[in-house]
Scaffold this motif. Structure first.
Motif, mmCIF file in Angstrom:
data_model
loop_
_atom_site.group_PDB
_atom_site.id
_atom_site.type_symbol
_atom_site.label_atom_id
_atom_site.label_comp_id
_atom_site.label_asym_id
_atom_site.label_seq_id
_atom_site.Cartn_x
_atom_site.Cartn_y
_atom_site.Cartn_z
ATOM 1 N N ILE A 75 0.845 -1.197 0.000
ATOM 2 C CA ILE A 75 0.000 0.000 0.000
ATOM 3 C C ILE A 75 0.877 1.241 0.000
ATOM 4 C CG2 ILE A 75 -1.832 1.245 1.201
ATOM 5 C CD1 ILE A 75 -2.524 -1.409 2.623
ATOM 6 N N ALA A 76 1.925 1.216 0.821
ATOM 7 C CA ALA A 76 2.835 2.357 0.902
ATOM 8 C C ALA A 76 3.545 2.596 -0.423
ATOM 9 C CB ALA A 76 3.843 2.134 2.022
ATOM 10 N N ASP A 77 3.967 1.529 -1.097
ATOM 11 C CA ASP A 77 4.641 1.689 -2.389
ATOM 12 C C ASP A 77 3.707 2.345 -3.414
ATOM 13 O OD1 ASP A 77 7.092 0.677 -1.635
ATOM 14 O OD2 ASP A 77 6.643 -1.370 -2.261
ATOM 15 N N VAL A 78 2.445 1.920 -3.408
ATOM 16 C CA VAL A 78 1.475 2.543 -4.311
ATOM 17 C C VAL A 78 1.271 4.004 -3.926
ATOM 18 C CG1 VAL A 78 -0.942 2.545 -5.050
ATOM 19 C CG2 VAL A 78 0.306 0.380 -4.873
ATOM 20 N N ALA A 79 1.158 4.269 -2.629
ATOM 21 C CA ALA A 79 0.950 5.642 -2.170
ATOM 22 C C ALA A 79 2.095 6.547 -2.599
ATOM 23 C CB ALA A 79 0.799 5.664 -0.649
ATOM 24 N N VAL A 80 3.316 6.071 -2.497
ATOM 25 C CA VAL A 80 4.469 6.885 -2.891
ATOM 26 C C VAL A 80 4.417 7.197 -4.384
ATOM 27 C CG1 VAL A 80 6.979 6.853 -3.168
ATOM 28 C CG2 VAL A 80 5.956 6.164 -1.000
ATOM 29 N N ARG A 81 4.054 6.211 -5.192
ATOM 30 C CA ARG A 81 3.921 6.459 -6.634
ATOM 31 C C ARG A 81 2.874 7.545 -6.902
ATOM 32 N NH1 ARG A 81 6.638 3.290 -10.717
ATOM 33 N NH2 ARG A 81 7.884 1.743 -9.588
ATOM 34 N N VAL A 82 1.755 7.424 -6.231
ATOM 35 C CA VAL A 82 0.666 8.374 -6.449
ATOM 36 C C VAL A 82 1.049 9.770 -5.969
ATOM 37 C CG1 VAL A 82 -1.706 8.931 -5.786
ATOM 38 C CG2 VAL A 82 -1.102 6.580 -6.369
#
Length: 297
Positions: free
Chosen positions: A169-176
Motif C-alpha cells: 500500500i505504501a509503495d502505491v501511495a508513494v507512486r501516487v
C-alpha cells in the motif's frame, strides 16, 4: 511540498520510509517525538486533525497530501479538506477501504468511508483513492496468544480475505504522491491470494517451527473480545464486516499493485517471514511451553 498524515500508523510510517530523500517532505503528528528519525530529511510539525489552526500551519505551502483518518464520525476529513482548499493544496491522496465497493456493506465504518470519499471527490481538489483490503499486519494481534499458548482465536476462521501487505500500500501511495497520471483514480489494493485465518495460522506455525491451533470463536465470544478494545458501534461494524467476509465478499484478487508499481504484490508468507520476531517470546524462543488455554480448549 508533500504532507504526510498518519505517519505513526501502519501505512503512514512505511510511506515516510519510502519517500525519496530529495523531495520536500513534511510530517504532521500530534507527538513529533514518535516520528523522530523516521525520515531525517523531512520537516516535522505538530498538528491534529481536530484542530483547524494546526492544520492551517501544517498545510502552508503544501501541494500534495496523504490523508489518513481513523476516528469514525469525528469530522476529520471535512476539516482537512476545508483547510487544504484554503491553503491552495492541489492534490489529496486518501487512504480508504475496499469495502466501499460492496453494495451489501452498510456497516458504520464503511458508510463513514463512503462519506469521506464523496467529500473528497466533490472538494474541487485533484484526488486519488487507495482502497486496500485487510492488512496482513492485522495478524499481529495474535502475537500474545501465539507466544503464550500456541493458539490463535478468531471468528469465521475458514473465510477468505485477499489481505494486502501494508508495504505494498505504501509503495502505491508513494507512486501516487510523486507521479502524475493518478488524479481521479481509485485503486483497490489486495494481496496475490485470498487466504483464511486458519491458513495463516498454519503458515505461521511452519515458519515458527511450532504447532499452532486455530480456535473458532462464537459470535458472542468474538463480541466480548472486541468489546475490550473498541466502542460498541465499532464492534458491531466489525462483526457485520466479518459476516460479509464469510459470505465471500472479500476474496477477489486485484493486480493493481503490479499495475502501479511494476511488481507483483507480496504474499502472506513473505510478510510473516519479515515479522516473525513479533510472534517469538521475549527470550527469543519459538517453542515456549504453552500456557493453559482459554475458553474452547
Amino acid at each position: 511540498m508533500i504532507l504526510v498524515t498518519g505517519a505513526t500508523g501502519t501505512v503512514g510510517r512505511e510511506v515516510v520510509r519510502r519517500l525519496p530523500a530529495d523531495l520536500h517532505i513534511r510530517i504532521m503528528a500530534r507527538d513529533p517525538e514518535r516520528v523522530a528519525g523516521a525520515a531525517p530529511s523531512a520537516q516535522t510539525v505538530v498538528g491534529d486533525l481536530g484542530d483547524r489552526e494546526s492544520l492551517d500551519r501544517a498545510l502552508d505551502g503544501v501541494t500534495t497530501a496523504l490523508l489518513v483518518t481513523s476516528s469514525v464520525g469525528a469530522g476529520d476529513d471535512a476539516r482537512f479538506v476545508r483547510a487544504a482548499n484554503s491553503a491552495g493544496v492541489q492534490r489529496l491522496v486518501k487512504l480508504s477501504a475496499a469495502a466501499v465497493l460492496d453494495r451489501q456493506a452498510e456497516d458504520l465504518i464503511t458508510r463513514w468511508q463512503r462519506g469521506n470519499e464523496e467529500l473528497l471527490c466533490n472538494s474541487g481538489l485533484e484526488w486519488t483513492l487507495l482502497r486496500p483490503r485487510a492488512f496482513m499486519s492485522n495478524t499481529l494481534s495474535w502475537a500474545e496468544s501465539i507466544r503464550s499458548e500456541h493458539v490463535v482465536r478468531g471468528l469465521h476462521g475458514t473465510s477468505a480475505n485477499a489481505c494486502v501487505d501494508p508495504r505494498d500500500i505504501a509503495d502505491v501511495a508513494v507512486r501516487v504522491l510523486t507521479e502524475d497520471g493518478h488524479a481521479g483514480k481509485a485503486y483497490t489494493l489486495t494481496g496475490p491470494e485470498a487466504i483464511t485465518a486458519v491458513e495463516q495460522t498454519e503458515r505461521l506455525g511452519r515458519l515458527l517451527g511450532m504447532s499452532l491451533r486455530f480456535e473458532e470463536l462464537s459470535q458472542d465470544e468474538a463480541r466480548l473480545a472486541l468489546d475490550r478494545r473498541y466502542p460498541a458501534p465499532i464492534v458491531e461494524a466489525l462483526l457485520e464486516s466479518a459476516e460479509r467476509q464469510r459470505a465471500g465478499a472479500k476474496a477477489e484478487v486485484e493486480d493493481t499493485v503490479q499495475a502501479v508499481t511494476g511488481r507483483p504484490s507480496g504474499n502472506f508468507r513473505a510478510w510473516a517471514e519479515d515479522h516473525l520476531t513479533a510472534f517469538v517470546d521475549r527470550h527469543g524462543r519459538r517453542d515456549a511451553a504453552a500456557a493453559p488455554s482459554g475458553p474452547g480448549q
